[in-house]
Design a protein around this motif. Sequence first.
Motif, PDB file in Angstrom:
ATOM      1  N   SER A 111       0.809  -1.037   0.048  1.00  0.00           N
ATOM      2  CA  SER A 111      -0.128  -0.152   0.084  1.00  0.00           C
ATOM      3  C   SER A 111       0.798   1.077  -0.147  1.00  0.00           C
ATOM      4  N   VAL A 131     -12.839   9.892   0.298  1.00  0.00           N
ATOM      5  CA  VAL A 131     -12.490   8.529  -0.100  1.00  0.00           C
ATOM      6  C   VAL A 131     -11.771   7.982   1.355  1.00  0.00           C
ATOM      7  N   ALA A 132     -11.050   8.528   2.195  1.00  0.00           N
ATOM      8  CA  ALA A 132     -10.527   8.236   3.391  1.00  0.00           C
ATOM      9  C   ALA A 132     -11.544   7.834   4.227  1.00  0.00           C
ATOM     10  N   THR A 135     -13.320   4.621   2.627  1.00  0.00           N
ATOM     11  CA  THR A 135     -12.812   3.155   2.684  1.00  0.00           C
ATOM     12  C   THR A 135     -12.741   2.868   4.123  1.00  0.00           C
ATOM     13  N   ALA A 221      -8.528  -0.957   4.724  1.00  0.00           N
ATOM     14  CA  ALA A 221      -9.168   0.450   4.682  1.00  0.00           C
ATOM     15  C   ALA A 221      -7.859   0.846   3.721  1.00  0.00           C
ATOM     16  N   LEU A 222      -6.774   0.688   4.299  1.00  0.00           N
ATOM     17  CA  LEU A 222      -5.625   1.430   3.393  1.00  0.00           C
ATOM     18  C   LEU A 222      -5.452   1.060   2.117  1.00  0.00           C
ATOM     19  N   ASP A 224      -7.934  -0.322   0.072  1.00  0.00           N
ATOM     20  CA  ASP A 224      -9.010   0.201  -0.816  1.00  0.00           C
ATOM     21  C   ASP A 224      -8.699   1.738  -0.967  1.00  0.00           C
ATOM     22  N   PHE A 225      -8.242   2.498   0.058  1.00  0.00           N
ATOM     23  CA  PHE A 225      -7.895   3.913  -0.062  1.00  0.00           C
ATOM     24  C   PHE A 225      -6.816   4.272  -1.335  1.00  0.00           C
ATOM     25  N   THR A 226      -5.646   3.348  -1.149  1.00  0.00           N
ATOM     26  CA  THR A 226      -4.474   3.436  -2.117  1.00  0.00           C
ATOM     27  C   THR A 226      -5.240   3.365  -3.492  1.00  0.00           C
ATOM     28  N   TYR A 228      -8.068   3.431  -4.622  1.00  0.00           N
ATOM     29  CA  TYR A 228      -9.279   4.182  -5.262  1.00  0.00           C
ATOM     30  C   TYR A 228      -8.429   5.496  -5.738  1.00  0.00           C
ATOM     31  N   GLN A 237     -11.868   0.273  -9.377  1.00  0.00           N
ATOM     32  CA  GLN A 237     -11.029   0.158  -8.205  1.00  0.00           C
ATOM     33  C   GLN A 237      -9.637  -0.435  -8.590  1.00  0.00           C
TER      34      GLN A 237
END
Length: 284
Positions: A111, A131-132, A135, A221-222, A224-226, A228, A237
């Motif tokens: 990530s 987004v943060a 996610t 979460a991290l 998905d965040f990266t 997106y 995604q």
Amino acid sequence: MSAPARAAAPAAARAQPRIPQRFWIGLVAVIVYVALAAGVSSLLVDWLAPEGELAEFALSHIPVLLPLIIAGLVFARRSGWAEIWRTPAAFETRPRRWWMLVIPLLMLTQSIIVLTLTPWGNWDILGIALVALITAMVGLGEELYFRGILRSSLRANHGETLTLLVTSLLFGAAHSFGSAIHGEPVGTIAFQVGVTMLDGVLFYAAFRATGRLWVAIALHALSDFTLYLSSTNLADQNAIDVSTVPANIAIQGTLWALVVVVFISAMRQDLAARRSRRVVEQTA
């Protein structure tokens, strides 16, 4: 009854879950989660027709995920299923599996690499914050229901291997629900299930390695965040030119190889547990 025995009795009673740990309870929980997260979000978007990519992204997630997360947290608290949040870490049991800590470390490294290659100029502060937030909600919701509630419902009555297989397979199937609704080819759906199932194994391994569900939540979460932020649009995604970076290729290949090792380790753990039970039964 002696004083120590009287003191131990209430503690044992408190340790008993208020709701029996049954697989069907965990299965119903994830079915409800997936059906509402996928179905209601689509209805909201079609009904309200928000303008703009960020508005649609927020509408398709926040109104649905928030009540689902609250419901999951309430269930986790009132059910008495302690294993939802905490399980013996791989390095706390015998044999000590310190090697499993490599999995969350590699996932974190992957990530970080994606973040360094993210086109930050394409995003403003509001977009990044939104987004943060979303996610983080996705990571909490999916890990709470799949690696938390579902895993706990299975692990209470079954071995590690079956629990790992079922939770990961259902995780993969859940992420292909939308593709099935839109009539995607069977081959495409099967590929999505397989790839996402591997992710499910890795999140499961991160939980087992550390014994803390919050680690799997944070990594999910991290990740998905990266992805997106590195994509061209929030509906896709997929990271741009990030998966071809040599370091990421090496890490991903290592993680997939470790998936096999995780399954082998789970099978060996179940075999050792069966042998231990036989010894106890023979001694008794």
